[in-house]
Design a protein around this motif. Structure first.
Motif, PDB file in Angstrom:
ATOM      1  N   GLN A  43      59.822 -46.304  52.520  1.00 18.17           N
ATOM      2  CA  GLN A  43      58.707 -45.661  53.206  1.00 18.17           C
ATOM      3  C   GLN A  43      57.385 -46.091  52.568  1.00 18.17           C
ATOM      4  N   PHE A  45      53.524 -45.563  51.393  1.00 23.01           N
ATOM      5  CA  PHE A  45      52.597 -44.548  50.918  1.00 23.01           C
ATOM      6  C   PHE A  45      51.263 -45.213  50.587  1.00 23.01           C
ATOM      7  N   ASN A  69      52.363 -40.367  52.561  1.00 23.87           N
ATOM      8  CA  ASN A  69      53.237 -41.133  53.439  1.00 23.87           C
ATOM      9  C   ASN A  69      52.553 -41.528  54.739  1.00 23.87           C
ATOM     10  N   ASN A  74      57.668 -44.797  59.353  1.00 20.81           N
ATOM     11  CA  ASN A  74      58.912 -44.303  58.757  1.00 20.81           C
ATOM     12  C   ASN A  74      60.173 -44.808  59.451  1.00 20.81           C
ATOM     13  N   LYS A 398      54.569 -36.281  46.638  1.00 15.86           N
ATOM     14  CA  LYS A 398      55.230 -36.993  47.731  1.00 15.86           C
ATOM     15  C   LYS A 398      56.182 -38.087  47.243  1.00 15.86           C
TER      16      LYS A 398
END
Length: 421
Positions: A43, A45, A69, A74, A398
């Motif tokens: 993912q 970020f 994110n 995603n 996160k």
């Protein structure tokens, strides 16, 4: 009191300013370094300043102090990332690109919303394995060793052009004359491409000798055509904003281009430009596996995971905890520099680096990230608008418990690719 540091002007405001038929060539994917052919998706970020759409989090999000994110990516199986001055690219496992950020010179390779990642257009029939971003240009390398570019190059006078025929290239177009390319690197306005025989090709703006050849001012457009820099037996290329690097098969590093702060590793203040490829003698005893530069500083990674920094240091770009070598006379100038490649302490073994305009990200072999350098734009991810003097481990709610796979440092922002256990 030390004078207030400011962000380089080239990174603080927005700029307003036929595909070639592929030839039948053998596939050269087997020549590509394994690090370039990522397979594990993660993912994306981001953190830092996003007032020019760099964060990809929507028009209402202009900064993030900690990793956040990019939800729009995603489900895209992202395996690699690249950050430019004010735009970004994300590469999917299937070899497709998504882009976001400033699109004034068509650096995104598409139309549409700048603040949200969207697919790059015109690459349906190719598989991209590596991507690199300059300030106003994007470069993609395919599994067949072909190079595609879009956007434009700039010079001190403004837009230089994408090629002799085209000022700004809207969509990806294949670069003629380049075959069997295995590595690419971009500076602010120049590109390096390494072929499978070990030759380096350069093109773009050559005003600071970053192309490894002299470009006469009245014939600057000649620099837009790729030409060999003359070096042989090279295995990797790297670039700073206005300087260039190469590593040979024995791990010996060479540099050329702008050297005003010693960013080419030459400790001679009288030598402001290095016009041709030359060895970095101060690193001759080290086995270098990667070397990259920012606006005026450089970071070299050794085979055993150590880092050496050299060049401009007034914003702690080198992560040494000081801005001049101990014992030297204090300079009256705020543009301090450490011209000798110096070991950066306080780091566990490093696996990869990414050097932004005035900050650096280091990815350790354990999957952690350390950041340092210019902090006013929050690109170091520590949540403070102050310079980070020494390598500081990146944290955040996160990414807690996540392993970082890739890092990309931009002009005012940073991007990481992570996977949670």
């Amino acid at each position: 009191m030390a004078p207030r540091k400011v962000t380089p002007p080239t990174l603080t405001k927005r700029r307003s300013d036929e595909d070639h038929a592929p030839r039948h060539r053998k596939r050269v994917v087997q020549h590509l370094p394994l690090a370039q052919i990522a397979s594990h998706p993660g993912q994306v970020f981001v953190f830092g300043t996003g007032d020019c759409a760099q964060l990809g989090l929507g028009e209402g999000t202009l900064l993030r102090k900690k990793p956040t994110n990019v939800a729009a990516l995603n489900e895209q199986h992202i395996v690699d990332i690249a950050a430019g001055g004010m735009h970004n690219m994300a590469l999917t496992k299937e070899g497709k690109l998504w882009s976001w950020g400033v699109n004034d010179q068509r650096t995104l390779g598409r139309s549409g919303d700048e603040y949200t990642p969207m697919p790059v257009e015109g690459l349906d029939d190719v598989k991209v394995v590596r991507v690199a971003c300059s300030d106003s240009l994007t470069v993609a390398l395919t599994d067949l060793g072909h190079v595609y570019t879009w956007g434009t190059f700039r010079s001190a006078e403004g837009i230089l052009g994408h090629s002799k025929e085209t000022e700004v290239q809207d969509k990806p177009t294949r670069v003629a004359g380049l075959e069997d390319i295995v590595d690419i690197a971009t500076g602010t306005d120049h590109v390096l491409a390494l072929d499978s025989t070990g030759l380096i090709h350069s093109w773009g703006n050559g005003q600071q000798m970053q192309l490894g050849r002299r470009i006469v001012a009245r014939r600057m457009l000649n620099g837009l055509t790729p030409e060999s820099v003359g070096a042989k037996n090279m295995t990797k290329v790297g670039a700073g904003s206005y300087h260039s690097f190469a590593i040979d098969k024995d791990g010996k590093a060479s540099a050329w281009g702008l050297n005003t702060y010693g960013q080419c590793g030459l400790d001679d203040a009288k030598v402001e430009n290095i016009p041709t490829v030359g060895p970095i003698k101060a690193l001759k005893d080290e086995h270098i596996v990667d070397i990259q530069g920012g606006e005026h500083h450089s970071i070299a990674l050794t085979k055993d995971g150590r880092l050496f920094g050299f060049g401009r240091s007034d914003s702690h770009q080198l992560g040494l905890g000081y801005t001049e070598l101990p014992g030297t006379e204090d300079s009256t100038s705020h543009k301090k520099a450490i011209r000798t490649p110096t070991l950066i302490p306080g780091l566990p073994p490093v696996d990869a680096i990414s050097v932004g305009g005035n900050h650096t990200l280091a990815l350790t072999r354990e999957g952690d990230v350390y950041a340092w350098g210019f902090g006013e734009m929050l690109a170091c991810g520590n949540g403070e608008e102050e310079d980070v003097e020494k390598p500081l481990k990146l944290t955040g709610q996160k990414i807690e418990g996540a392993k970082i796979l890739k890092v990309a440092a931009g002009g005012q922002h940073s991007v990481i690719l992570a996977v949670h256990a």
